[in-house]
Design a protein around this motif. Sequence first.
Motif, mmCIF file in Angstrom:
data_model
loop_
_atom_site.group_PDB
_atom_site.id
_atom_site.type_symbol
_atom_site.label_atom_id
_atom_site.label_comp_id
_atom_site.label_asym_id
_atom_site.label_seq_id
_atom_site.Cartn_x
_atom_site.Cartn_y
_atom_site.Cartn_z
ATOM 1 N N UNK A 262 0.793 -0.980 0.403
ATOM 2 C CA UNK A 262 -0.396 0.203 -0.168
ATOM 3 C C UNK A 262 0.873 1.346 0.020
ATOM 4 N N UNK A 263 1.940 1.476 0.916
ATOM 5 C CA UNK A 263 2.540 2.452 0.676
ATOM 6 C C UNK A 263 3.343 2.441 -0.290
ATOM 7 N N UNK A 264 3.990 1.356 -1.261
ATOM 8 C CA UNK A 264 4.716 1.571 -2.640
ATOM 9 C C UNK A 264 3.913 2.083 -3.109
ATOM 10 N N UNK A 265 2.295 1.533 -3.869
ATOM 11 C CA UNK A 265 1.733 1.729 -5.032
ATOM 12 C C UNK A 265 0.342 2.873 -4.428
ATOM 13 N N UNK A 266 0.303 2.787 -3.383
ATOM 14 C CA UNK A 266 -0.512 4.025 -3.537
ATOM 15 C C UNK A 266 -2.182 4.117 -3.796
ATOM 16 N N UNK A 267 -2.929 3.291 -4.174
ATOM 17 C CA UNK A 267 -3.876 3.299 -4.098
ATOM 18 C C UNK A 267 -5.313 3.822 -3.901
ATOM 19 N N UNK A 268 -6.013 4.158 -4.699
ATOM 20 C CA UNK A 268 -7.423 5.691 -3.858
ATOM 21 C C UNK A 268 -7.619 5.030 -2.857
ATOM 22 N N UNK A 269 -8.670 3.261 -2.572
ATOM 23 C CA UNK A 269 -8.938 2.745 -1.478
ATOM 24 C C UNK A 269 -8.127 1.461 -1.547
ATOM 25 N N UNK A 270 -8.578 1.245 -0.417
ATOM 26 C CA UNK A 270 -7.825 -0.170 0.033
ATOM 27 C C UNK A 270 -8.730 -1.361 1.150
ATOM 28 N N UNK A 271 -9.712 -2.624 0.532
ATOM 29 C CA UNK A 271 -10.588 -3.173 0.967
ATOM 30 C C UNK A 271 -9.570 -4.300 1.888
ATOM 31 N N UNK A 272 -10.032 -4.153 3.019
ATOM 32 C CA UNK A 272 -10.163 -5.366 3.985
ATOM 33 C C UNK A 272 -11.232 -5.971 4.650
ATOM 34 N N UNK A 273 -10.497 -7.191 5.454
ATOM 35 C CA UNK A 273 -11.241 -7.700 6.182
ATOM 36 C C UNK A 273 -10.579 -8.342 7.458
ATOM 37 N N UNK A 274 -10.694 -9.763 7.405
ATOM 38 C CA UNK A 274 -9.862 -11.179 8.352
ATOM 39 C C UNK A 274 -9.966 -10.814 9.845
ATOM 40 N N UNK A 275 -9.835 -9.857 10.142
ATOM 41 C CA UNK A 275 -10.312 -9.350 11.821
ATOM 42 C C UNK A 275 -11.717 -8.750 12.094
ATOM 43 N N UNK A 276 -12.105 -9.466 12.244
ATOM 44 C CA UNK A 276 -13.933 -9.033 12.142
ATOM 45 C C UNK A 276 -14.512 -8.162 13.447
ATOM 46 N N UNK A 277 -13.145 -8.268 14.801
ATOM 47 C CA UNK A 277 -13.537 -7.289 15.443
ATOM 48 C C UNK A 277 -12.976 -5.949 15.257
ATOM 49 N N UNK A 278 -12.295 -5.284 14.377
ATOM 50 C CA UNK A 278 -10.716 -3.977 13.850
ATOM 51 C C UNK A 278 -12.285 -3.745 12.705
#
Length: 321
Positions: A262-278
Amino acid sequence: MFGTRRTTIFFATDIHGSERCFMKFINSAKFYGANVLILGGDITGKALIPIVRDGHSSRYRATFLGERVTLESEEALAAFERQVRHAGAYPFRTTVEELAALESDRTLVDRLFTRLMVESVQRWCELAEERLRGSGVRCFIDAGNDDEPEIVEVLKQASYVEMPEGQVVLIDDEHEMVSAGFANLTPWHAPRDIPDEELGRFIESMAGQLQHPERAIFNVHVPPYGSGLDTAPQLDEQLKPVVVGGEIATGPVGSKAVRAMIERFQPLVSLHGHVHESRAVSKIGRTTCINPGSEYGDGHLRAALVTLKGPKLLSYQLITG
């Protein structure tokens, strides 16, 4: 020149087999006016629920969520099976003898689990096509680290649903998407856990092909390390929460490689999951990173509604439905 078209993305993740959440996901296109649906991984459930025939009668018995039930009609059976699927588990009708065989042979259990997961995801893909074909809505579904390799193949073979992992996908005329459902190694040794360095190389192999990284979307299951999107309970060697001063200790569990990409390519938005409580939104440089969280067990679909226009992120909203 950038176009004037707006793209509205409905992003959800970690529904873990909940058919209620999946139906909400599909129906969200019409409800929220989204023209792109993205389901970001960990789509399969974690439990089998046997419905055991009572001798030679037409009566069945089952236990679900700590409650024993007796089912004496086909209508009652079907309603109970829907309840189980809505909560993210897999019901199956069986006999006392068949259940004993399963309990004595883990291989039989694994085969049954895989078959029911595959059948469920196939049915979901068919439902998505039935509800969305002709609407102009694109539906992307990725497998997460908890999903078996067989699920990847089901998604790849779907006729309407698109499995985006491993390639650069143009979701509209202007925005490219890079997707990865793998996760860095976890204490549970999930089916699609891989070393963090390997995850970074996988993302780089796609991101390096982006024509316009500044307008791109990262759809990466595991969140970036130390972003506030990856805060989870710390575990000891027995996988029990660490307690410090009477409170459960928490800390970052995300991927350092994902953060570096993310730091290298700097996309407009980055969508994530995996950690349900966060459930959170944070910035890494110019990139807006989002984890909508998950409450699939209660049938609540947590999601993010994201609107893009050319090089701009016009708006984002965390929602629960």
